[in-house]
Each structure stands twice: as structure tokens, then as C-alpha cells.
Write an enzyme that holds these catalytic residues in place. Structure first.
Site, short mmCIF file in Angstrom:
data_model
loop_
_atom_site.label_atom_id
_atom_site.label_comp_id
_atom_site.label_asym_id
_atom_site.label_seq_id
_atom_site.Cartn_x
_atom_site.Cartn_y
_atom_site.Cartn_z
N PHE A 92 0.82 -1.21 0.00
CA PHE A 92 0.00 0.00 0.00
C PHE A 92 0.85 1.26 0.00
O PHE A 92 1.83 1.37 0.75
CB PHE A 92 -0.89 0.04 1.24
N ASP A 93 0.45 2.20 -0.82
CA ASP A 93 0.93 3.57 -0.71
C ASP A 93 0.23 4.16 0.52
O ASP A 93 -0.73 3.57 1.03
CB ASP A 93 0.53 4.33 -1.99
N LEU A 94 0.67 5.32 0.99
CA LEU A 94 0.04 5.94 2.16
C LEU A 94 -0.83 7.13 1.77
O LEU A 94 -2.06 7.05 1.77
CB LEU A 94 1.10 6.36 3.18
N ASP A 95 -0.19 8.26 1.46
CA ASP A 95 -0.94 9.48 1.17
C ASP A 95 -1.78 9.34 -0.10
O ASP A 95 -1.28 8.97 -1.16
CB ASP A 95 0.03 10.66 1.00
#
Length: 214
Positions: free
Chosen positions: A9-12
Site C-alpha cells: 500500500f501507498d500511504l498518502d
């Protein structure tokens, strides 16, 4: 039954909406350069590496961009980091994936020290088997570098892995590493962006993402 064993997963823009904190930090940085930036137009800073964005959108030189990042962190470190909103349904999705047997891995271009603080503050760290990001000195700001580093430190089977992110950097970085990528449009990238960079699947909502992964 999960479709993938490993979900990166990416965050922002993928797990959280960091608009307020990031844009206020950019405004703070540009004031040091004598520029009054409009926070409403700074969503473009969410996702790409910061120095790259300061150069692209404000015409700063490489050295000026590095200084701008330092100014940015004057506001971001104590305040902006927690001016985020976790997207509705994300905690539930992470829990379902973990319970289904998936191993979740964070792969963000944000400095990992900040990313971990956000995950801990909003009680999301417990869902992740490992977390990876950039360093404060700018090491590993490109998504492919983060994914490669994650694979080195936490070896996972790429044939059973997928990346989830909201910008073209996530898609292109994943593909460079031989991993498919799901582009989400509830963040800061739209369907056109994901189609142009060849996202393997496009999810318009957290529920649609869940339906695809499980």
C-alpha cells in the site's frame, strides 16, 4: 479468499487524505522564498517526491528545492503530519485483508519515520507486516526504489503481490519492479492518469477495492 498474498500500500492519497497538512506545509515553505502560494491549488504535491514537486511547480533549482523541503518540515514535523483524515472504510479493509491471510506491506515515498508515526497515531500499524519508505536525506524517494528495498528487506513472492496506489508513480514504480498495480481514484489520481500509465485495475472506491482484492 484473497486474490493476492502480499498487498503493498501507498500511504498518502491511498490510506489517508493528507491535503491539509501537506498544503499548509508547502505554503509555509514558499513564504520563506517570498511566494504566497494558494493552498487550494497544491493537491499536486500529494504523491510525488517533494523536491521534484517544488522544482516542477515553483521552478526552484535543485538546491533551492532541498532547502524548500527543510522549510516544509518546519511546519510538517510538529503539526502537519497529523492533519490527515483516514479514508472511510480503510481500517475495515486492512483488517479484512489481514484476517483473510494477506501480508500487508507499506511502500511509501514519504520518510518512513513520518509514515510510521501516522500509522501508529491512527491505529493502523498493527495491520502491517512491514513498513518501508524514504529517508529524511532523500534516499529512496522513487517508488521503484522503495519497492525494491521492501523486497530486499522483507522478501516476498512477486508473483503473489500487488501494489495499491493513487498516482502514476505507484503504477510505474510497481511495473518497474515486476508487480501489478491497482490505481485508486478516491485519492489524487484520476481514471485518465491510471489508464495512461497502464494500471492493471482501477478502483473508484474502497468498497470496489475490497471486492477486487477479496
Amino acid at each position: 479468499m484473497p486474490k493476492y498474498k502480499y498487498v503493498l500500500f501507498d500511504l498518502d492519497g491511498t490510506l489517508d487524505d493528507p491535503f491539509e497538512g501537506i498544503t499548509k506545509s508547502v505554503v509555509h515553505a514558499m513564504k520563506k522564498f517570498g511566494v504566497d502560494a494558494d493552498s487550494k491549488s497544491l493537491g499536486c504535491f500529494i504523491g510525488p517526491p517533494l523536491a521534484e514537486s517544488f522544482t516542477k511547480y515553483f521552478g526552484l533549482s535543485e538546491d533551492e528545492a532541498k532547502t524548500a523541503v527543510e522549510y516544509y518540515r518546519e511546519y510538517y514535523r510538529p503539526t502537519g503530519i497529523f492533519e490527515v483524515k483516514i479514508y472511510d472504510g480503510i481500517p475495515e479493509l486492512l483488517e479484512k485483508l489481514k484476517n483473510a491471510g494477506c501480508e500487508l506491506i507499506l511502500a511509501t515515498s514519504k520518510p518512513i519515520v513520518f509514515a510510521d508515526m501516522i500509522l501508529e497515531r491512527y491505529d493502523l500499524k498493527k495491520y502491517f507486516s512491514a513498513t518501508f519508505g524514504s529517508e529524511l536525506d532523500g534516499t529512496r524517494v522513487k517508488k521503484a526504489e522503495v519497492i525494491d528495498y521492501a523486497h530486499e528487506k522483507y522478501p516476498f513472492d512477486k508473483s503473489c503481490a500487488v501494489m495499491v496506489g493513487d498516482r502514476r508513480h505507484d503504477v510505474e514504480g510497481a511495473h518497474q519492479c515486476g508487480i501489478p498495480c491497482i490505481g485508486v481514484t478516491f485519492g489524487y489520481g484520476d481514471r485518465t492518469e491510471h489508464e495512461e500509465c497502464g494500471a492493471d485495475f482501477i478502483a473508484c472506491s474502497v468498497s470496489e477495492l475490497e471486492a477486487f482484492l477479496i
